[in-house]
Design an enzyme around this catalytic site. Sequence first.
Site, short mmCIF file in Angstrom:
data_model
loop_
_atom_site.label_atom_id
_atom_site.label_comp_id
_atom_site.label_asym_id
_atom_site.label_seq_id
_atom_site.Cartn_x
_atom_site.Cartn_y
_atom_site.Cartn_z
N LYS A 268 0.86 -1.19 0.00
CA LYS A 268 0.00 0.00 0.00
C LYS A 268 0.89 1.24 0.00
O LYS A 268 1.72 1.42 0.89
CB LYS A 268 -0.91 0.00 1.23
CG LYS A 268 -1.69 1.30 1.43
CD LYS A 268 -2.39 1.33 2.79
CE LYS A 268 -2.96 2.72 3.09
NZ LYS A 268 -3.55 2.82 4.44
N ASP A 273 -1.98 10.75 3.40
CA ASP A 273 -3.38 10.42 3.63
C ASP A 273 -4.04 11.47 4.51
O ASP A 273 -3.87 11.47 5.73
CB ASP A 273 -3.50 9.03 4.29
CG ASP A 273 -4.95 8.64 4.53
OD1 ASP A 273 -5.83 9.21 3.86
OD2 ASP A 273 -5.19 7.76 5.37
N LYS A 280 -9.22 13.60 8.33
CA LYS A 280 -8.64 13.22 9.62
C LYS A 280 -8.50 14.45 10.53
O LYS A 280 -8.43 15.58 10.04
CB LYS A 280 -7.25 12.61 9.41
CG LYS A 280 -7.21 11.27 8.73
CD LYS A 280 -5.77 10.81 8.54
CE LYS A 280 -5.70 9.44 7.88
NZ LYS A 280 -6.19 8.36 8.76
N ASP A 291 1.89 6.52 5.57
CA ASP A 291 0.85 5.61 5.08
C ASP A 291 1.29 4.87 3.83
O ASP A 291 0.53 4.08 3.28
CB ASP A 291 -0.45 6.39 4.82
CG ASP A 291 -1.68 5.52 4.99
OD1 ASP A 291 -1.59 4.50 5.68
OD2 ASP A 291 -2.73 5.86 4.42
N GLU A 352 -9.27 4.13 2.64
CA GLU A 352 -8.86 4.16 1.23
C GLU A 352 -7.82 3.11 0.87
O GLU A 352 -7.70 2.72 -0.29
CB GLU A 352 -8.34 5.56 0.87
CG GLU A 352 -6.87 5.82 1.18
CD GLU A 352 -6.51 5.71 2.66
OE1 GLU A 352 -5.37 5.32 2.96
OE2 GLU A 352 -7.37 6.01 3.50
N ARG A 354 -7.63 -0.04 1.46
CA ARG A 354 -8.23 -1.27 0.92
C ARG A 354 -8.75 -1.06 -0.50
O ARG A 354 -8.86 -2.01 -1.26
CB ARG A 354 -9.32 -1.76 1.87
CG ARG A 354 -10.51 -0.86 2.03
CD ARG A 354 -11.28 -1.11 3.32
NE ARG A 354 -10.55 -0.61 4.49
CZ ARG A 354 -10.97 -0.73 5.73
NH1 ARG A 354 -12.12 -1.33 5.99
NH2 ARG A 354 -10.25 -0.26 6.73
#
Length: 499
Positions: A268, A273, A280, A291, A352, A354
């Site tokens: 990933k 992010d 967030k 991330d 996001e 996944r």
Amino acid sequence: MEFFVKSGSSDKQKAGCLILGIFDSRKLSPQAQLVDELTDGYLSGILRSGDMEGKLGQTLLLHSIPNSNCDRILLVGCGKEREFNVANYQKVSKKIIKILHETGTTDALNCLTMLNVKGQDLYWKIRFAIEAANDALYSFDQLKSKKSETRKPLRKVTYLIDSRADLPQSELAINHAEAISKGQSFTKDLANLPGNICHPSYLAEQATKLAEDYAAMSVDVLDESELKEMGAGAFVSVSQGSAQPGKMIAMEYMGGEKDAKPLVFVGKGITFDTGGISLKPGAGMDEMKYDMGGAASVFGLMKSIAEMDLPINVIGFVAAAENMPASNASRPGDIVTTLSGQTVEILNTDAEGRLVLCDALTYIEKYDPEIVIDIATLTGAVIIALGHHATGLMSNNNPLAHEIENASDMTQDRVWRLPIWDDYHSQLKSNFADFSNLGGRPAGSITAGCFLAKFTKKYRWAHLDIAGTAWRSGAQKGATGRPVPLLSQIVLNRVSKAS
């Protein structure tokens, strides 16, 4: 820094600094006993005076030792002899390297590899020591205007072994440790870079450089426009909100037989992010540059195996994108069609990872993989479950899960398996799409794994949630380089099994 091994007796050595172990209650290790006899009881006299008890992590640096050919001797507390395990060995290995690096010692002779470490042979003792040393000396200052410099840095460490017959496995340990350390440092560098530098295009450039450096490696990059055209709607739903175009990056290392199925590692790579429209909280958001820790670990793995020139086929695949809250970003409630044809209702744009991974896991079917392991900073829930010590493991194949657990035990790069039973899949139910991208608060890491499992039915697959282990916060903020040692060991074990 350079690493070497040599055989001999501790009392006949010449070095800038000789490193000797002392156990709890001032007990001299066998190597320290030999030096004590050479120095007419100098070491035992120092200990009797109360300067050191031998408790784990204690150190005492001695100068001008009588009858010794060494400029200095560093006594290292190893704790209780019967309890001297890998964790304690790694702890003291890191500490002594830092001490020597900061005290002007340029070359050292380490006798701790001759101690008995629970359940470990010489190969592992040398490898653990070198990996710990490189980890301890790592620093990230490439973006500072003034670099910190050590006046007389430690340049050479030699590990003492009993016999010349042990040289082959010792030298193999050095080669493996240095290769894995290079990969781990590469992972740390990528993860520590800020999002304004390390974006999807930058990662693609780094992959191209790897291919230039290693003949067995090639690179293929898919741009966001290509992914949109082929129907990777889940991936594009994340990347479309950023001015930085998303990319899928395939690093193909073909060191094995031409027709041998590859091991595929999928990372990933959310290079920053924000959470998207499901924004967030601002506090600590700077750490969301981490991330892409899964992608960084795949880069580190590929560098490690290329450095070791392993005879095996491995694909390192990275799904790289930014998750930004732009006017064209995905909204909660949007429904997208994945590359597999399944539809997903996006209940939370901050789930996001996944979404980019599911299309990557579908795309890599083209490689007809032997196994697939994805690595992702996927859920904060895994930190609640396991803290910062263990990576969460989920798998649709018991033998593969056991293989990963075995490699974890070997490297001390810990994992803990979580279930992905059918019972949990009901939490992903959607009234409007095949399923949603969010399973609610209960078992958050598990339902994320269940989501990915819907795209991995055609091969043996495992998922590593590294949200708790990829980086540290606070005063020691920075990437850990995990799980590069674990991933490298999985590949090494496969090579060993095939030989």
